[in-house]
Design an enzyme around this catalytic site. Structure first.
Site, PDB file in Angstrom:
ATOM      1  N   ASP A  80       0.823  -1.209   0.000  1.00  0.00           N
ATOM      2  CA  ASP A  80       0.000   0.000   0.000  1.00  0.00           C
ATOM      3  C   ASP A  80       0.858   1.261   0.000  1.00  0.00           C
ATOM      4  OD1 ASP A  80       0.777  -0.646   2.711  1.00  0.00           O
ATOM      5  OD2 ASP A  80      -0.652   0.844   3.415  1.00  0.00           O
ATOM      6  N   ASP A 141       7.838   4.312  -1.355  1.00  0.00           N
ATOM      7  CA  ASP A 141       7.454   3.733  -0.067  1.00  0.00           C
ATOM      8  C   ASP A 141       6.137   2.970  -0.275  1.00  0.00           C
ATOM      9  OD1 ASP A 141       6.970   3.167   2.611  1.00  0.00           O
ATOM     10  OD2 ASP A 141       6.453   5.217   3.142  1.00  0.00           O
ATOM     11  N   GLU A 175       0.183  -1.350   5.600  1.00  0.00           N
ATOM     12  CA  GLU A 175       1.231  -0.933   6.537  1.00  0.00           C
ATOM     13  C   GLU A 175       1.111   0.547   6.878  1.00  0.00           C
ATOM     14  OE1 GLU A 175       5.176   0.696   7.763  1.00  0.00           O
ATOM     15  OE2 GLU A 175       3.946   1.188   6.016  1.00  0.00           O
ATOM     16  N   GLU A 176       0.726   1.347   5.890  1.00  0.00           N
ATOM     17  CA  GLU A 176       0.683   2.792   6.090  1.00  0.00           C
ATOM     18  C   GLU A 176      -0.388   3.233   7.078  1.00  0.00           C
ATOM     19  OE1 GLU A 176       2.927   4.611   5.261  1.00  0.00           O
ATOM     20  OE2 GLU A 176       3.840   4.024   3.349  1.00  0.00           O
TER      21      GLU A 176
END
Length: 407
Positions: A80, A141, A175-176
């Site tokens: 993500d 990222d 994860e974000e």
């Protein structure tokens, strides 16, 4: 290696995988499956084994050992991108032999990545950098981490003479928004140690992160018509101002660095009737972290008494400093350092001023420090990465596999 890792990176960032913190589903957005399915197909084409994609969008696979009795290691990255800014229709642009100065992303809109505001961009001088057009984030990222893992894996598949134990890979959702490890099956993954490829600049190696908690402050006001409000109205927004002033300026993110902790007002929504403030509390030291939570609770309790009990507080721990686990397994760090040195990469061992999936995974029984992905200025329009850093990440995976085999 460079051509392959770059090709994968450009392919992955073309897919919108932004997660959603307001969602109640897992994964938080179904579009994360778009990338997951592509990764599964690529893993199948490489010939990996035990490939799986579950209903919560976790991808796992194994490159079997080519020699018995070697340690099983793993590599992890997240699919993500940040909800802070759009990751749709990313338009990457290359700047060859970057001169180290200001970077004009979008002349029409006046969007610039300046050396004054982002001095770290000077570290990329002479490299080929990838930037955006200023309308989206880039997605390094953590699609850089995914590209590096996939390219390093492919190299090991194509060079079977390189000794290695079982190598496990996983690509995670959300994860974000702090949920990347929520449904991670450590037993199924099967590695003894692992690394996340989710750090910043070339050479970064992190095995310390913040202890973290969230704090929700709710203020109950009383609304009446302003024309007849005297002695009756209680404006929760004004009380919120007193809450904000209750915490010292030198304990905010914008005034702290290194190992210094902070209180951060992350979000506020309010009206006369009710205001809600969302804080995060961070410190690397567990004792100081507990003291900060106590300090926060005391300040809010005292203010609530002043205002007739109109303020409530909920504090919940989010994650802890993975150093508590990894310091008993320092070989996982030592090998990463040796692998970098073999590649003439200077290791930059620094604390993470944030969190990482590796923290939660470490406390779940999988010691998991964090390695550089190679980019900077994540979560915004000024994000960038160099082609050289992408190549270095892929090479690092191969070198870590070699070092574990040698051990």
């Amino acid at each position: 290696m460079r051509k392959k890792v770059l090709g994968r990176f450009l392919k992955y960032i073309s897919i919108d995988t932004q997660s959603d913190p307001e969602s109640k589903t897992s994964p938080s957005t179904s579009k994360q499956f778009d990338l997951a399915r592509i990764l599964v197909a690529e893993l199948e084409e490489m010939g990996l084994e035990d490939i799986s994609l579950d209903e919560r969008c976790y991808v796992m696979a194994k490159l079997p050992a080519n020699e018995d009795d070697l340690v099983a290691i793993g590599f992890i990255a997240h699919m993500d991108t940040s909800p802070d800014m759009s990751g749709k229709d990313v338009k990457p642009r290359f700047i060859e032999n970057y001169d180290g100065g200001d970077i004009i992303l979008n002349e029409e809109k006046g969007i610039v990545t300046s050396l004054k505001d982002y001095p770290e961009i000077g570290d990329f001088k002479g490299q080929t950098i990838i930037v955006t057009d200023g309308n989206t984030l880039l997605g390094a990222d953590d699609k850089a981490g995914i590209a590096e893992i996939m390219t390093g894996l492919e190299y090991l598949v194509e060079n079977p003479h390189i000794r290695h134990g079982d190598i496990m890979v996983a690509f995670t959702p959300d994860e974000e928004i702090g949920c990347g490890a929520d449904y991670f099956d450590v037993e199924k993954f099967g590695a003894k140690y692992a690394y996340t490829f989710d750090g910043g600049q070339l050479g970064e190696l992190e095995y310390e992160n913040f202890n973290a908690a969230s704090a929700v402050v709710k203020i109950q006001g009383r609304n009446v018509h302003p024309g007849s409000a005297k002695g009756k109205m209680v404006n929760s927004i004004y009380i919120a101002g007193q809450v904000m002033e209750a915490f010292p300026e030198n304990k905010r993110p914008e005034t702290t660095e290194g190992y210094e902790g902070f209180f951060h007002l992350n979000d506020i929504k309010g009206s006369t009737e009710e205001t809600v403030l969302n804080y995060i509390i961070r410190d690397h030291d567990r004792d100081k972290f507990e003291e900060m939570k106590d300090f926060f609770e005391t300040r809010i309790s005292n203010l609530s008494k002043e205002h007739g009990g109109r303020i409530s507080l909920t504090i919940e721990d989010s994650y802890y400093n993975m150093r508590e686990v990894i310091e008993d397994h320092m070989e996982v760090v030592d090998i990463a350092v040796k692998a970098m040195e073999n590649l003439d990469i200077e290791p930059r061992i620094i604390p993470i001023r944030g969190g990482t999936d590796g923290s939660r995974l470490s406390f779940m029984g999988l010691p998991c420090p964090n390695l550089f992905a190679g980019g900077i200025n994540f979560h915004g329009r000024n994000e960038m990465i160099s082609v050289e850093a992408l190549e270095a990440g892929a090479n690092l995976l191969v070198e870590i596999a070699k070092e574990w085999a040698a051990k």
